[in-house]
Write an enzyme that holds these catalytic residues in place. Structure first.
Site: not given
Lengths: 416, 434
Positions: B233-235
């Site tokens: 999970l990453h932005f």
């Protein structure tokens, strides 16, 4: 390690009523700049001349950090419910609110950045929190000497709700004058017993108003806006001749080419650290921008140093090897950090932790060098970042600004 | 199972060694090293803003703090040679036209090696510790931790012990930056969450947008199947001091039946833009807005629809783009000419910022090309309407366009206005609207 609190001056203000004590102090400090913004260019008589123009309008100065309002007409203050003190020095977005269309805000921001005229319907908020629709007409006024935007003028014409047939019945004759007028004007023109002025401007159902996606201005309102704009421009042009710092609605082609657009200056003005930009493409690599903090650190005024080479900070006790090191870095387009003895205008010395870095524009080539100074003996600002990190923060912010803001193929318009 | 050869992009210096476990002593972000490390910590004020007020919010905090922290750290990593190239040396321009798409010539961004095979037909895939993930990243790539703090003010600690009990979220550099300042926000890095939206993580991303305070700092998210490169999970986020084309596109409000949407979130449809999408704005609090968007994303995830999200305007406007490019590509439905430009239409490209690998493509870049590429990404009108209906149902928004008897709706709004929606749960008794 002690946690350091970040001051939240002006940032989390929840409402637009009188600013906090700290904000007042800040406003006081720059009040001089606000007052001088108009008089320096248009003479001491300009306020009087502007007061004679009917209408609601604001004048802002993009050359001052934060792009503050430097003039608010009587009509505007009456319409919005604010006092002059509450408005001067603040940014125009203070009148926006939760239901203000964000895309419209984007359009205004872009018109300012691209230094062009814009006419748009906008939902604004009065001091008492009530929203109202206005036709917002923005235009730049350019200094003929340097081609920069001297001021922006924002004319505002209220757009009343149209569907009230009741209003037509009650005020048939005076209708022409009632629509699109500022409150002051309406009161003087309105028939006795007609309270329509109040009805027009106080929306009983605020939620209904906020649910409106947009409200079109009539031709009449657009004309009022243009007329007011012309009167204001006329006054500014006329009075600018008194000081010799003439303005015009068009950017003069004969103006000396200033490498810095007002949008770049605005961006750089947000960086509250001592730094200068120098231009390696011009002979003798002159300073083309200096922050306010640089001026306080060194004691010089802006006009004394713009156009000059940075070396005036050096003196007899400045190590020659360090200067050589700086020059070498510049030659190979590299950054460097040095510590050297510098001189203020009054002759006093300080140890300068200087960081010099190339700054490229959108073409990928070096457009400027940024020199960031830190006085070794200055008190830490207590925010927790090491001086070196703070310097690099300045470099980063300058790089972002220069790269992005040189990115124009010509202004692009949002589709209507 | 559909697979395609993606144009690969490396996000971390350690990605190239994926598969090799280097063990500890390397100061990584794994359970071995992180809990005993010290990192700078930016703890933002965690109470949701009581109202989204405009006064001063457009402006970064008076001392520009988060931006200085991020940009200063970035510049520092540049001087330490941690990036694969100097992005400021890459030529960039605005393509003439109505929208002003931004093109960049960057020959170094894409790796010249065989890409990792990646299923593109599943939006939700379990985290695989054997594949590259952010726990393998060296701490020198991390700028600071970004987490909710106690109290009513943001705080900064230059060196804070992570500790055993914390679930740190970090901001790290993207070593193949698309622009100066390109970073990755990795929520709860130790929890090894796969690339999927959950309400808490989305809220963290919105907080970051709000804290930076600049409308020119945006965050973006790519789901699997919509060109996410790593299933952890990453932005992503970076600065571009001009509007993205998508931000300028007109929108049309989707009228929502009054009273059912307590949160006051407005949803609009994008008009006159090559990719169909929804725009979310408003809300009483940041969390209200965040929850509606997060629930929309969860709905798409559950329905295996790949999507991209753009967080813009300091967290006040959020764009959601369901897409189908990867599927089209795998089925051979995209023209070779478009494929040859090797542009993966992820969130930045969809928003209007294109990185081009070949000089020829850069020089000939036109608004027409950008439009054609992005049009391939978009769902068709019919499919978009279908997807929109799923989303509305899942978020408890009732569009005025559909006439429904009041009694049958009573269950829906209460269930959807509660905070976290469990991943597999759709509100009971909701209607499938046709």
């Amino acid at each position: 390690m002690v946690a350091l609190t970040i001051p939240s001056i002006g940032r989390r203000a929840e409402n637009t009523s009188p600013p906090s004590a700290v904000a007042e102090v800040m406003a006081g400090c720059s009040r001089r700049l606000i007052d001088q913004s108009l008089t320096a260019r248009y003479s001491d008589w300009i306020a009087e001349a502007l007061d004679e123009i009917q209408g609601c309008f604001l004048i802002t100065d993009p050359g001052v950090a934060g792009h503050p309002i430097v003039f608010a007409s009587h009509g505007f203050l009456a319409m919005s419910g604010y006092s002059r003190e509450e408005v001067l020095g603040r940014n125009g977005r203070m009148f926006q609110g939760p239901a203000t269309n964000r895309r419209s805000v984007l359009e205004i921001r872009e018109a300012i950045r691209e230094e062009r005229t814009l006419q748009i319907s906008l939902l604004n908020y009065r001091k008492d929190g009530t929203p109202h629709w206005i036709l917002f007409h923005l235009f730049p006024v350019f200094g003929v000497d340097d081609g920069r935007v001297a001021h922006f003028v924002a004319v505002q014409v209220p757009i009343p709700r149209r569907s009230r047939s009741l209003s037509e019945a009650r005020c048939g004759g005076a209708r022409g004058r009632l629509f699109g007028a500022c409150r002051n004007e309406v009161r003087s023109d309105c028939d006795l017993g007609c309270n329509l002025a109040a009805d027009l401007f106080v929306d009983v159902d605020n939620r209904g108003l906020e649910a409106e996606e947009s409200r079109e201005a009539s031709e009449q309102e657009k004309e009022r806006a243009s007329d007011a704009a012309n009167s204001i421009l006329s006054a500014l042009t006329q009075y600018s001749k008194l000081t010799g710092r003439v303005v015009s609605s068009q950017r003069s082609r004969l103006a000396g080419i200033s490498p810095l657009s007002s949008s770049l200056i605005l961006s750089l003005g947000r960086i509250k650290q001592s730094f200068v930009l120098t231009d390696p493409q011009l002979p003798d690599m002159p300073i083309v921008y200096a922050s306010d903090e640089f001026l306080s650190l060194t004691g010089y005024s802006r006009h004394e140093i713009l156009g000059h080479n940075y070396e005036f900070l050096n003196g007899p006790d400045t190590e020659v090897e360090v200067l050589h090191q700086i020059r070498q870095s510049i030659q190979v387009e590299c950054a460097c950090t040095v510590r050297l003895l510098n001189y203020r205008k009054d002759g006093s010395l300080f140890w300068n932790l200087l960081h010099v870095s190339p700054v490229r524009n959108a073409s990928g080539k070096v457009a400027f060098y940024v020199n960031v100074q830190i006085d070794e003996n200055a008190k830490s600002d207590g925010l927790g970042l090491s001086p070196h990190m703070r310097q690099l923060g300045v470099v980063g912010a300058v790089k972002v600004a220069v790269r992005s803001l040189s990115l124009c193929a010509g202004p692009s318009r949002p589709s209507s | 199972m559909l697979t395609i050869k993606r144009v690969p992009t490396v996000l971390s210096n350690y990605q190239e060694d994926s598969g090799e476990s280097r063990g500890c002593g390397r100061n990584c972000l794994g359970k071995c090293c992180l809990p005993v490390s010290k990192l700078p910590l930016y703890a933002f004020k965690s109470d949701a803003r009581p109202e989204i007020s405009s006064s001063g919010v457009d402006e970064p905090p008076s001392d520009f703090f988060l931006n200085s922290l991020l940009l200063g750290g970035w510049e520092d990593r540049m001087s330490r040679g941690l990036f694969r190239y100097d992005v400021t040396a890459c030529e960039t321009k605005v393509i003439p036209g109505e929208y002003g798409f931004v093109a960049q010539l960057n020959e170094g961004r894409h790796l010249k090696k065989r890409p990792t095979e990646f299923r593109v037909d599943r939006v939700l895939q379990p985290f695989d510790p054997a594949k590259f993930n952010f726990t393998k990243v060296g701490q020198e790539e991390v700028l600071f931790r970004f987490e909710a703090g106690e109290g009513d003010k943001a705080r900064f600690l230059e060196s804070a012990a992570v500790g055993e009990t914390n679930t740190p979220s970090v901001v790290a550099i993207n070593v193949s930056p698309i622009e100066y300042g390109h970073v990755l926000l990795i929520p709860r890095v130790l929890d090894c969450l796969p690339q999927r939206i959950d309400p808490d993580s989305f809220l963290l991303a919105l907080h970051m947008a709000a804290e930076a305070g600049s409308p020119y700092f945006r965050l973006g998210y790519n789901s699997l199947g919509a060109f996410a490169t790593i299933n952890h999970l990453h932005f992503q986020a970076y600065f571009l001091t001009m509007p993205f084309p998508v931000e300028k596109a007109p929108t049309q409000r989707i009228p929502v039946v009054k009273g059912l949407s307590q949160s006051k979130v407005k949803v609009s449809k994008l008009l006159n833009y090559p990719v169909r999408g929804l725009v979310y704005e408003g809300g009483n609090t940041l969390k209200d807005l965040s929850d509606v968007v997060a629930n929309s994303c969860i709905c798409l995830q559950e329905n295996n629809i790949p999507f991209n999200v753009l967080i813009s305007d300091s967290g006040r406007r959020i764009f959601l783009f369901p897409q189908c490019y990867a599927e089209k590509q795998a089925l051979g439905e995209v023209s070779q000419e478009i494929l040859d430009t090797q542009v993966n239409p992820a969130v930045w490209e969809i928003s209007g910022h294109m990185v081009l690998k070949r000089k020829k493509d850069y020089e000939e870049a036109s608004e027409e090309y950008a439009w054609r590429l992005l049009a391939e990404v978009s769902l068709s009108e019919a499919r978009f309407e279908e997807v929109k209906a799923y989303i509305f149902e899942a978020t408890g928004l009732e569009s005025e366009e559909e006439k429904i008897e009041p009694e049958e709706n009573k269950g829906t709004p209460h269930q959807s206005s509660t905070t976290a929606v469990a991943a597999n749960h759709f509100p009971e008794g909701c209607l499938i609207l046709q």
